[in-house]
Design a protein around this motif. Sequence first.
Motif, short mmCIF file in Angstrom:
data_model
loop_
_atom_site.label_atom_id
_atom_site.label_comp_id
_atom_site.label_asym_id
_atom_site.label_seq_id
_atom_site.Cartn_x
_atom_site.Cartn_y
_atom_site.Cartn_z
N GLN A 21 9.74 8.96 -5.42
CA GLN A 21 10.67 7.98 -5.98
C GLN A 21 10.12 6.57 -5.86
OE1 GLN A 21 13.14 8.56 -7.80
NE2 GLN A 21 14.19 6.57 -7.92
N LEU A 22 9.41 6.30 -4.79
CA LEU A 22 8.78 4.98 -4.66
C LEU A 22 7.76 4.77 -5.77
CD1 LEU A 22 8.51 2.42 -2.83
CD2 LEU A 22 6.58 3.57 -1.73
N CYS A 23 6.99 5.82 -6.09
CA CYS A 23 6.02 5.72 -7.19
C CYS A 23 6.73 5.52 -8.53
CB CYS A 23 5.14 6.97 -7.23
SG CYS A 23 4.07 7.19 -5.80
N VAL A 24 7.82 6.26 -8.73
CA VAL A 24 8.56 6.17 -9.99
C VAL A 24 9.12 4.77 -10.19
CG1 VAL A 24 10.64 6.96 -11.19
CG2 VAL A 24 9.11 8.62 -10.11
N THR A 25 9.62 4.17 -9.13
CA THR A 25 10.24 2.85 -9.24
C THR A 25 9.24 1.71 -9.20
OG1 THR A 25 10.65 2.86 -6.85
CG2 THR A 25 12.43 3.64 -8.28
#
Length: 477
Positions: free
Chosen positions: A45-49
């Motif tokens: 999720q950190l990568c996605v955001t």
Amino acid sequence: MIDTDASLAPFEVDDLDGDVLLDLISDNTDQEWRAERRRLRLAYQLCVTHPAVEADAASWADGIPDLAGYTDTLGGEGTPEVAAFTVELWATAAGVSTWSAKRTLTATLDLHHRLPHTWAAVEELRIPGWKACRVAEDTNRLSLEAATWVDEELARRGTWGLPTIEKTIKTAIAMFHPDLVKNNGLPDRDDWDVTVDHTAGVDGTSRLDAIGDSVDLEKFHSLLADEAATMGRLGDTDTLGQRKAKALGVLADRQATADLLGLLDNSGTASGSGSSSGETGHGAGEDPNNPAGGLVHPVTGKPVTRRRSYLKTRLYVHLTLTDLATMAGAAADGHVAATNLFGTVHLDTLTTWLQALGTDARVTPVIDTNRDWSVDHHDPPETMREQVILRDRHCVFPWCTTDARNCDLDHIEPYDEHGPPDQTRPDNLAPLCRRHHLAKTHGTWRYVRNRDGTYTWTNHTHTWLVTHHGTTSLTDP
């Protein structure tokens, strides 16, 4: 000892046995697998955001131009790029090193985009997250086609045991990357090297590794074994392995004497024109005109200063006046000293080294790490650089342990060529590894050096304190 189960009900660990104990062990495993799954979910999720913007790829260069050698992106072929310094965001939030953060983000990207069947097994709690990360790490350098085959083959087998993983990946390499199985993956001439690792042991113990010509290494090993056997005959009671290790130093010191007597003149340069090692056959003798019996060079006839060691490295030892008094007096009584090469060693070990080096040892107080001075130009002089390196010892970014000698010296308050004098001074300099230097310069991290020599870092709403002993988060979880 009181603990709690998954429902937060307390229990006494020392009272457990039978089925209750086994049930709690199973419950603990389930919690660990769920925690690993959540960690990988959050990492993704950190990568996605934090998606990459244009060419701003999350790599060791983080999209910053003109940084040759820092071009490795996070995930393997087929994974999306993410924004600059995303690795640092995970590292500081999770309280881990940048290297560890990079491994986590790389694994979660590969699992989601290259190994969907393996990731599904993690989601369904059929395999632990660490095992899925092992598959991702071992297939990261492979093509998307090869990784897809590994993923589908493991799913077809329905098992992710380590022997199965290893065998499947080896088969994929043979099928899709035959160039990687040259010489069956064994080292060849391109891998020849000799390295020493001073972090591999404790209290003055290091590790030496060598890959080279088989005959050369066998000759050297036989030489060590013969020297060790001689040491045993002379009364050394250590094991054969210990004596072979000590023989390395004996041979090095013997070579030091041979170099001075046979190859160098008194000025430290090669002996006269036309001379060679063969000309030393006359042997070094005692000068009859020298009542001290000093050695003379066999070719030049000049006096030669005895040399007992081949050691060429400068060793910095961090000692207090109390430590020095202890070394000069009674036993060390548990005192230790920090060194730049060999980590923390007992003072008894340091004393033994000094005795072994004899006249080759030079004990000199060279750097005052508390000296307050400045220069009116950007680059610090060598003495100031040494002062900062010895003072801080490693990169001062949260949780980074990169040796200060491999770091840039950063101006904490950015240097202004049109600014006031005295900007380059020890209390405005700190060692930062190249990646964290870039994070401070181009990212959102800021820091100050405190009066006690510690560092306070901030990024958005989070704060960390960095000391010689480690990093502490100052932000409430």
